[in-house]
Design an enzyme around this catalytic site. Structure first.
Site, mmCIF file in Angstrom:
data_model
loop_
_atom_site.group_PDB
_atom_site.id
_atom_site.type_symbol
_atom_site.label_atom_id
_atom_site.label_comp_id
_atom_site.label_asym_id
_atom_site.label_seq_id
_atom_site.Cartn_x
_atom_site.Cartn_y
_atom_site.Cartn_z
ATOM 1 C CD GLU A 1 24.951 7.181 -5.614
ATOM 2 O OE1 GLU A 1 26.158 7.104 -5.391
ATOM 3 O OE2 GLU A 1 24.212 6.188 -5.771
ATOM 4 C CB CYS B 1 15.478 4.679 -7.569
ATOM 5 S SG CYS B 1 16.121 4.154 -5.982
ATOM 6 C CB CYS C 1 21.877 5.415 5.429
ATOM 7 S SG CYS C 1 20.577 4.431 6.186
ATOM 8 C CB CYS D 1 22.617 -2.380 5.199
ATOM 9 S SG CYS D 1 21.002 -1.986 5.889
ATOM 10 C CB CYS E 1 24.086 -0.502 1.843
ATOM 11 S SG CYS E 1 23.614 1.143 1.357
ATOM 12 C CB CYS F 1 21.816 2.618 -3.085
ATOM 13 S SG CYS F 1 21.864 3.243 -1.452
HETATM 14 S S1 SF4 Z 1 20.420 -0.366 2.502
HETATM 15 FE FE1 SF4 Z 1 21.803 1.391 2.762
HETATM 16 S S2 SF4 Z 1 20.489 3.182 2.585
HETATM 17 FE FE2 SF4 Z 1 19.131 1.412 2.926
HETATM 18 S S3 SF4 Z 1 18.834 1.322 5.161
HETATM 19 FE FE3 SF4 Z 1 20.600 0.014 4.719
HETATM 20 S S4 SF4 Z 1 22.404 1.370 4.941
HETATM 21 FE FE4 SF4 Z 1 20.593 2.662 4.766
#
Ligand code: SF4
Length: 353
Positions: free
Chosen positions: A92, A110, A117, A121, A124, A342
């Site tokens: 994205e 962005c 990832c 998190c 996210c 995101c």
């Molecule tokens: S917010 Fe999402 S993309 Fe960013 S480091 Fe944490 S898991 Fe990874």
């Protein structure tokens, strides 16, 4: 012979390649400008390079534009793109607040730096998917080039002025490619985006923050802090178990000592964590840091169970920080009527397949 991705090449690398295949140096400059400044997507568009030379060049260099799979447009002008990469993976990329930006000379993109990832998190959508792979320089740069190409079809003067590395992935875990992309964005014969108009956002990879300080590319640094308590942060950002808050704060102090640059500390505010105790703990943690706190009201993400705080909660939270002498602001909300968080667009699209 190795085929190299053209969009990831510096001007110096193109000069070497042109010399190797018997082309004059000026061809390298033309090539660089067509790709990095004019954002062309095909060899045929490079009008001042003859067909024979284009054929020779394409035997050493590949030009793969990203494929636009989906685009969402928000009422506030934010445009969210889902791009497919050469191997079928999708990422994205967001052009923020385009309509309003037209009148204020600021066009921010962005970009993503990884497919998925590894950090995971809790808030996210990308983190829920796990890590697939790093993006190449060409794929990072390609996001901005292809958005530029897309918008110029309706607005020929369109120019990206700011970049934030806040899309999918942890940019400091793809450090070398991100730094090379920054140099390409900054190049005077390319998009010519000022170093200070680019910001890397990290979840807190402490050793890489120190490395960034010594490499000192003069870009902005934003640290996703979110809470002042290690136990809570361990749950929100699992990277905190590896680099807990004392290590992260030490790396931030080192960064500002070397660069004299102010760090932005991002704090995602949910209905649950917007408390006076949390704000006071944050103020204590940031005592002595050269930084600014940016409060981000969390966009609800399906599957995370987090709720958006109301305006009053955010105001009270900010007031506690201000009273303690911490510089604070609240991020403008963008694209709340589309899948702005995101990783959301990609998740939904994959769910439809
Ligand atoms: S917010 Fe999402 S993309 Fe960013 S480091 Fe944490 S898991 Fe990874």
């Amino acid at each position: 012979m190795e085929i190299i991705e053209l969009r990831g090449c510096s001007d110096d690398e193109l000069i070497v390649i042109c010399q190797e295949i018997g082309l004059k140096r000026f061809r390298a400059n033309q090539l660089f400008q067509w790709v990095q400044q004019k954002a062309v997507r095909t060899w045929e568009e490079m009008k001042n390079i003859g067909e024979r030379d284009r054929q020779v060049l394409s035997s050493r260099l590949s030009l793969y534009p990203l494929e636009k799979v989906r685009e969402q447009r928000s009422k506030d002008g934010t445009r969210k793109y889902l791009f497919r990469l050469g191997d079928g993976e999708t990422i994205e990329c967001v052009l923020m607040d385009y309509a309003r930006a037209r009148s204020r000379d600021r066009q921010t993109v962005c970009v993503s730096t990884q497919v998925g990832c590894a950090v995971g998190c809790a808030f996210c959508a990308t983190g829920l998917e796990g890590f697939r792979r790093n993006l190449s320089v060409a794929e990072i740069v390609g996001q901005v080039l292809d958005i530029t190409h897309d918008v110029r079809k309706e607005d020929p003067e369109f120019q990206v002025t700011n970049i934030v590395f806040m899309g999918m992935g942890e940019p400091l875990l793809n450090y070398d490619q991100v730094l090379k992309a920054i140099r390409l964005f900054n190049h005077g014969q390319g998009l010519n985006i000022g170093m200070r108009r680019m910001t890397i956002s990290t979840c807190g990879v402490a050793p890489k923050i120190i490395q960034l300080a010594s490499d000192n590319p003069q870009v902005g640094l934003a640290v996703s802090l979110h809470t002042a308590q290690d136990e809570v942060r361990n749950q929100l950002i699992p990277m905190n178990r590896r680099y807990p808050l004392d290590q992260l704060m030490a790396a931030c102090r080192e960064y500002t000592r070397v660069t004299h640059r102010r760090i932005t500390f991002e704090v995602a505010v949910t209905a649950e964590n917007a408390t006076r105790e949390e704000a006071e703990a944050l103020a204590r943690l940031l005592d002595g840091q050269f930084g600014h706190v940016n409060l981000i009201p969390v966009n609800p993400v399906v599957g995370t169970g987090m709720e958006r705080p109301n305006l009053e909660q955010i105001k009270k939270f900010a007031q506690v920080l201000e009273d303690a002498g911490v510089s604070v602001s609240s991020r403008e909300e963008r694209g709340t009527d589309i899948d702005a968080a995101c990783g959301q667009l990609r998740r939904e699209w994959e769910g439809e397949l």
